[in-house]
Design a protein around this motif. Structure first.
Motif, PDB file in Angstrom:
ATOM      1  N   GLY A  51       0.792  -1.225   0.000  1.00 34.99           N
ATOM      2  CA  GLY A  51       0.000   0.000   0.000  1.00 34.99           C
ATOM      3  C   GLY A  51       0.819   1.267   0.000  1.00 34.99           C
ATOM      4  N   SER A 214      -1.883   2.905  -2.035  1.00 37.60           N
ATOM      5  CA  SER A 214      -3.171   2.536  -1.453  1.00 37.60           C
ATOM      6  C   SER A 214      -3.062   2.433   0.068  1.00 37.60           C
ATOM      7  CB  SER A 214      -3.668   1.206  -2.027  1.00 37.60           C
ATOM      8  OG  SER A 214      -4.844   0.789  -1.377  1.00 37.60           O
ATOM      9  N   LEU A 217      -4.696  -0.731   1.596  1.00 34.21           N
ATOM     10  CA  LEU A 217      -3.918  -1.964   1.724  1.00 34.21           C
ATOM     11  C   LEU A 217      -3.008  -1.907   2.944  1.00 34.21           C
ATOM     12  CD1 LEU A 217      -2.849  -2.754  -1.968  1.00 34.21           C
ATOM     13  CD2 LEU A 217      -4.713  -3.756  -0.635  1.00 34.21           C
TER      14      LEU A 217
END
Length: 273
Positions: A51, A214, A217
């Motif tokens: 992420g 992200s 994540l």
């Protein structure tokens, strides 16, 4: 004479009773703890790191963690466990348990099977090199990372483990490391710092900020690390006992306090948690 005969008969029975026997409760808990610690690396750390990188490097970053699990598992069975936990000297173990020689089905380590103890320690050996991957993620080649992690396991991690948990020189000095503060986190932290210096600064920073791909994540991975740490710390008691319960309680309360502090800092810094 009769009394002496009774005493002589009772002595072997007492000796037999003193021999260690497998404890099903302890064994069951360490099996669960082993799974929880492995969960911290895959998919925990894999998602956590994925992420925070750019979109194009997500799969490669996750593969770092997965490949580390496979590589370290093999090396731990071949030589790592023996170097860490067999006889040897004050600095490093010998190769008596290479390829798990002597680790039979009925061999015990305390009140749990030695094979399970070996497996639990393997998950610690797995997550330690996975921790320092974050120091140079996106900046090194995949095969270089694999070679470095394998060599590091045998040259750094195994000896330090022997020093502290395998009866080495730190153990003889009275060092206590309940759940890897020295063996795992100190070695990984120092390695991350040294390697980051050697690799050098990321190209383009600070002029061009590279935002995480992200945060979702990363948050999912952090949640798995939180839960997995119950096995990491609680399992380090090597039994289903009060020490395990106390470690899990301390782990959860520490994580809860840290999460709230992070939320408050985010609120102060960017205006929203």
């Amino acid at each position: 004479m009769a009394t002496e005969a009774v005493v002589a008969e009772e002595a072997p029975a007492e000796e037999a009773a003193a021999e260690p026997v497998i404890d099903s409760g302890n064994t069951a808990w360490i099996i669960v703890a082993t799974a929880l610690v492995l969960l911290m690396t895959i998919p925990g750390l894999a998602l956590f790191y994925a992420g925070m990188v750019r979109r194009k490097n997500v799969l490669g970053t996750m593969m770092h963690s997965f490949a580390t699990v496979a590589l370290v598992s093999i090396l731990w069975v071949v030589a790592g466990y023996s170097l860490a936990f067999s006889g040897g000297n004050w600095f490093i173990g010998d190769l008596d348990k290479m390829f798990l020689s002597g680790v039979e089905v009925g061999t015990l380590s305390g009140t749990i099977p030695e094979s399970l103890f070996m497996l639990f320690q393997m998950t610690f050996a797995i997550i330690t090199p996975a921790l320092f991957i974050g120091a140079f993620v996106e900046r090194v080649r995949f095969m270089w990372l694999m070679a470095f992690s394998g060599l590091w396991l045998l040259v750094v991690y195994a000896p330090v483990t022997h020093w502290v948990w395998g009866g080495g020189w730190l153990a003889t000095l009275g060092a206590v490391d309940f759940a890897g503060g020295i063996v795992v986190h100190t070695t990984a932290g120092i390695t991350a710092r040294v390697t980051a210096i050697m690799v050098g600064r990321r190209t383009g920073l600070p002029q061009h900020l590279m935002l995480p791909h992200s945060p979702v994540l990363t948050l999912a991975g952090a949640g798995m690390l939180w839960v997995g740490w119950f096995g990491f710390n609680g399992g380090s008691a090597l039994g289903a006992n009060a020490g395990a319960g106390s470690a899990i309680l301390a782990t959860h309360m520490g994580a809860s306090a840290a999460a709230l502090v992070w939320i408050m800092l985010e609120r102060i810094k960017v205006g929203k948690p």
